[in-house]
Design a protein around this motif. Structure first.
Motif, PDB file in Angstrom:
ATOM      1  N   SER A 254       0.823  -1.067  -0.103  1.00  0.00           N
ATOM      2  CA  SER A 254       0.135   0.060   0.015  1.00  0.00           C
ATOM      3  C   SER A 254       0.716   1.377   0.025  1.00  0.00           C
ATOM      4  CB  SER A 254      -0.814   0.001   1.100  1.00  0.00           C
ATOM      5  OG  SER A 254      -0.154   0.005   2.437  1.00  0.00           O
ATOM      6  N   ASP A 255       2.103   1.093  -0.016  1.00  0.00           N
ATOM      7  CA  ASP A 255       3.064   2.472   0.021  1.00  0.00           C
ATOM      8  C   ASP A 255       3.614   2.574  -1.244  1.00  0.00           C
ATOM      9  OD1 ASP A 255       4.683   0.062  -0.058  1.00  0.00           O
ATOM     10  OD2 ASP A 255       6.329   0.583   0.958  1.00  0.00           O
ATOM     11  N   THR A 256       3.078   1.841  -2.171  1.00  0.00           N
ATOM     12  CA  THR A 256       3.526   2.220  -3.701  1.00  0.00           C
ATOM     13  C   THR A 256       2.826   3.870  -4.051  1.00  0.00           C
ATOM     14  OG1 THR A 256       1.518   1.018  -4.355  1.00  0.00           O
ATOM     15  CG2 THR A 256       3.686  -0.085  -4.564  1.00  0.00           C
ATOM     16  N   ASN A 257       3.787   4.348  -5.043  1.00  0.00           N
ATOM     17  CA  ASN A 257       3.334   5.428  -5.786  1.00  0.00           C
ATOM     18  C   ASN A 257       2.478   4.645  -7.091  1.00  0.00           C
ATOM     19  OD1 ASN A 257       2.699   7.346  -7.944  1.00  0.00           O
ATOM     20  ND2 ASN A 257       4.909   8.043  -7.405  1.00  0.00           N
ATOM     21  N   PRO A 258       1.130   4.761  -6.893  1.00  0.00           N
ATOM     22  CA  PRO A 258       0.243   4.053  -7.981  1.00  0.00           C
ATOM     23  C   PRO A 258       0.646   4.387  -9.345  1.00  0.00           C
ATOM     24  CG  PRO A 258      -1.088   4.831  -6.274  1.00  0.00           C
ATOM     25  CD  PRO A 258       0.215   5.606  -6.170  1.00  0.00           C
ATOM     26  N   TYR A 259       1.242   5.581  -9.375  1.00  0.00           N
ATOM     27  CA  TYR A 259       1.554   5.855 -11.244  1.00  0.00           C
ATOM     28  C   TYR A 259       2.680   4.907 -11.660  1.00  0.00           C
ATOM     29  CZ  TYR A 259      -1.514  10.082 -10.929  1.00  0.00           C
ATOM     30  OH  TYR A 259      -2.416  11.055 -10.830  1.00  0.00           O
ATOM     31  N   LEU A 260       3.721   4.863 -10.625  1.00  0.00           N
ATOM     32  CA  LEU A 260       5.006   4.033 -10.845  1.00  0.00           C
ATOM     33  C   LEU A 260       4.597   2.675 -10.990  1.00  0.00           C
ATOM     34  CD1 LEU A 260       7.745   6.134  -9.254  1.00  0.00           C
ATOM     35  CD2 LEU A 260       6.883   6.443 -11.346  1.00  0.00           C
ATOM     36  N   ALA A 261       4.032   2.076  -9.926  1.00  0.00           N
ATOM     37  CA  ALA A 261       3.708   0.603  -9.925  1.00  0.00           C
ATOM     38  C   ALA A 261       2.907   0.161 -10.970  1.00  0.00           C
ATOM     39  CB  ALA A 261       2.937   0.384  -8.775  1.00  0.00           C
ATOM     40  N   ILE A 262       1.800   1.226 -11.423  1.00  0.00           N
ATOM     41  CA  ILE A 262       1.097   0.669 -12.848  1.00  0.00           C
ATOM     42  C   ILE A 262       1.998   0.911 -13.974  1.00  0.00           C
ATOM     43  CG2 ILE A 262      -1.080   1.404 -14.100  1.00  0.00           C
ATOM     44  CD1 ILE A 262      -2.589   1.999 -11.335  1.00  0.00           C
ATOM     45  N   ALA A 263       2.791   1.673 -14.141  1.00  0.00           N
ATOM     46  CA  ALA A 263       3.435   1.934 -15.293  1.00  0.00           C
ATOM     47  C   ALA A 263       4.370   0.676 -15.575  1.00  0.00           C
ATOM     48  CB  ALA A 263       4.204   3.220 -15.014  1.00  0.00           C
ATOM     49  N   ALA A 264       5.025   0.400 -14.380  1.00  0.00           N
ATOM     50  CA  ALA A 264       5.941  -0.977 -14.400  1.00  0.00           C
ATOM     51  C   ALA A 264       5.148  -2.178 -14.863  1.00  0.00           C
ATOM     52  CB  ALA A 264       6.430  -1.070 -12.958  1.00  0.00           C
ATOM     53  N   ALA A 265       3.846  -2.290 -14.387  1.00  0.00           N
ATOM     54  CA  ALA A 265       3.109  -3.319 -14.770  1.00  0.00           C
ATOM     55  C   ALA A 265       2.841  -3.388 -16.069  1.00  0.00           C
ATOM     56  CB  ALA A 265       1.890  -3.467 -13.790  1.00  0.00           C
ATOM     57  N   LEU A 266       2.459  -2.304 -16.476  1.00  0.00           N
ATOM     58  CA  LEU A 266       1.724  -2.019 -18.085  1.00  0.00           C
ATOM     59  C   LEU A 266       3.050  -2.271 -19.031  1.00  0.00           C
ATOM     60  CD1 LEU A 266      -0.225  -1.762 -20.010  1.00  0.00           C
ATOM     61  CD2 LEU A 266      -0.258   0.705 -19.800  1.00  0.00           C
ATOM     62  N   ALA A 267       4.167  -1.594 -18.627  1.00  0.00           N
ATOM     63  CA  ALA A 267       5.253  -1.496 -19.549  1.00  0.00           C
ATOM     64  C   ALA A 267       5.925  -3.009 -19.702  1.00  0.00           C
ATOM     65  CB  ALA A 267       6.442  -0.294 -19.069  1.00  0.00           C
ATOM     66  N   SER A 268       6.121  -3.671 -18.430  1.00  0.00           N
ATOM     67  CA  SER A 268       6.676  -4.924 -18.605  1.00  0.00           C
ATOM     68  C   SER A 268       5.809  -5.970 -19.344  1.00  0.00           C
ATOM     69  CB  SER A 268       6.898  -5.292 -17.174  1.00  0.00           C
ATOM     70  OG  SER A 268       6.018  -5.313 -16.277  1.00  0.00           O
ATOM     71  N   GLY A 269       4.471  -5.578 -19.176  1.00  0.00           N
ATOM     72  CA  GLY A 269       3.484  -6.608 -20.021  1.00  0.00           C
ATOM     73  C   GLY A 269       3.576  -6.399 -21.350  1.00  0.00           C
ATOM     74  N   LEU A 270       3.729  -5.031 -21.846  1.00  0.00           N
ATOM     75  CA  LEU A 270       3.745  -4.801 -23.276  1.00  0.00           C
ATOM     76  C   LEU A 270       5.107  -5.084 -23.692  1.00  0.00           C
ATOM     77  CD1 LEU A 270       2.323  -1.180 -23.150  1.00  0.00           C
ATOM     78  CD2 LEU A 270       1.190  -3.236 -24.012  1.00  0.00           C
TER      79      LEU A 270
END
Length: 452
Positions: free
Chosen positions: A353-369
């Motif tokens: 819950s301590d994540t920066n959502p913008y960065l965590a979601i960017a990491a998830a999407l970018a690595s999936g792509l």
């Protein structure tokens, strides 16, 4: 509302003040309250904001190791820009208008270190591939009968939780605290953060909320706003909410799991689903998942950004430690949910819950792509049983220093997010480690003060 409608609303409703904010590198909202005229005057040219917000840490201590700003540059202003599509009213503040801002200008040029701008670049890559990504983040957090003053007075010890005992999925506890509980559900929804579910988790005073899924940027905006909104609503009830990943060694940590799926451009087809596959996974889904597995050790600080993050990522604590995936298994890093077609998705379980959502979601999407673009094969078998025991594909770094160093030296991270962001972000994470390394903890005092 469209742009003209937002401006008309501000002009026609005798609005005298507007609040706006953007997320810094830690995901902390930084902002101002401005007058109506300043708001209108800055809609095209932006608003000057001291760039120290990207040059200091979560305690406002200036970094000594970043280039984007500092004493060497004199901490000048940089232009931030309000995104009018994020307009909402703050229901617990007499319906003051609120907007999210970032550092992407009208010419689409962006400040490398702005988290929201970074996510927008990743979304643009997804759009170019012809996919619409849907995301949702869920959060766990603890609530206490404390104020900022009492926390300081107590030295953050002997805190009084909202409720006592371990009582996950309790119907009783929310009823006992129904004023706060109902305010959370109702006011968050009024604030355009629709809550799919809200319940107690196991632990004294701990809640979990699932935010409704949405297109990527909207989902990240809601996740960022959620954390501050919860803290503000809690404060009105004499409470303090914490989103630390692990506030107490004897209690479970707090997750910030990310759910995601890719859809057709018209939004009508879930591209992760294939009913004829053994696991109901399309080839696209498998490539996306393979990309996350491959990139995971290169991007770990974007999922686990603080010293405290790694106190949660330990065996047997409902958080992953291995580079694994499985079908509906909560011991692995990645969990595939495939019960019905419309809900088929991937859950990334590393973030707290301590994540920066913008960065965590960017990491998830970018690595999936990354997995899709490189047509990666899902060569790693799905874990059966205990994911903690399956170390065949490696384990996650168990501390911020090693994770940040790995990312700093990673060509994959630089390929996905650019040299400028990777250098700045990893330097800020190594700064966090440096501050921790020189501190003297209660554990050290208790262990060594008298006996050594």
């Amino acid at each position: 509302m469209n742009t003209d409608q937002v401006i008309a609303h501000i002009k026609d409703n005798n609005v005298q003040k507007i609040k706006f904010a953007f997320a810094d590198i830690d995901g902390i909202l930084r902002g101002k309250v401005i007058s109506k005229q300043k708001f209108l005057d800055g809609l095209q040219g932006g608003y000057g904001f001291c760039d120290v917000v990207f040059g200091w840490d979560s305690t406002d201590t200036p970094y000594d190791n970043v280039e984007v700003t500092g004493w060497h540059s004199g901490y000048p202003d940089k232009q931030c820009y309000i995104d009018l599509s994020t307009f909402r009213m703050i229901p617990w503040e007499d319906n003051v208008p609120f907007f999210i801002a970032d550092y992407t200008g009208p010419d689409k040029n962006a400040l490398d270190v702005c988290p929201r701008s970074l996510l927008k670049k990743t979304i643009a890559e997804c759009d170019e591939l012809g996919y619409v990504a849907q995301f949702a983040q869920e959060f766990e957090w603890f609530n206490f009968y404390e104020t900022p003053q009492s926390l300081q007075h107590k030295g953050f010890r002997n805190l009084e939780p909202l409720s006592s005992g371990m009582f996950g999925y309790s119907i009783l506890r929310p009823s006992q605290n129904r004023s706060f509980y109902n305010d959370l559900f109702d006011k968050l929804t009024q604030y355009q953060i629709p809550i799919e579910g809200l319940h107690t988790e196991t632990g004294p005073g701990v809640y979990e909320a699932a935010i409704h899924h949405a297109p990527t940027l909207e989902a990240a905006d809601m996740a960022v706003l959620f954390k501050t909104a919860v803290k503000e609503i809690a404060s009105q009830h004499g409470l303090t909410a914490t989103f630390m990943a692990k506030w107490n060694e004897n209690l479970p940590g707090c997750s910030g799991h990310i759910h995601q799926s890719l859809w057709s451009a018209d939004g009508g087809k879930n591209l992760f689903y294939n009913g004829t596959d053994l696991n109901k996974m399309s080839e696209l889904h498998k490539q996306y998942l393979a990309g996350q597995l491959y990139c995971m050790p290169h991007l770990l600080p974007m999922y686990a950004p603080t010293i405290n993050s790694y106190k949660r990522l330990v065996e047997g604590a409902w958080a992953p430690t291995t580079i694994t995936w499985a079908i509906d298994n909560r011991t692995t890093a990645l969990r595939v949910i495939n019960t019905v077609e419309k809900n088929t998705r991937l859950e990334t379980r590393i973030p707290g819950s301590d994540t920066n959502p913008y960065l965590a979601i960017a990491a998830a999407l970018a690595s999936g792509l990354y997995g899709i673009k490189n047509k990666l094969n899902l060569d790693i078998a799905a874990t059966k049983g205990n994911g903690y025991e399956n170390k065949s594909n490696g384990v996650l770094h168990n501390n911020l220093f090693d994770a940040a160093t790995a990312m700093q030296n990673s060509p994959v991270a630089k390929e996905l997010f650019g040299d400028g962001f990777v250098k700045h972000f990893t330097q800020t994470r190594l700064w966090e480690h440096k501050q921790y390394a020189k501190s003297v903890s209660d554990w050290e005092l208790k262990r060594y003060f008298e006996g050594i």
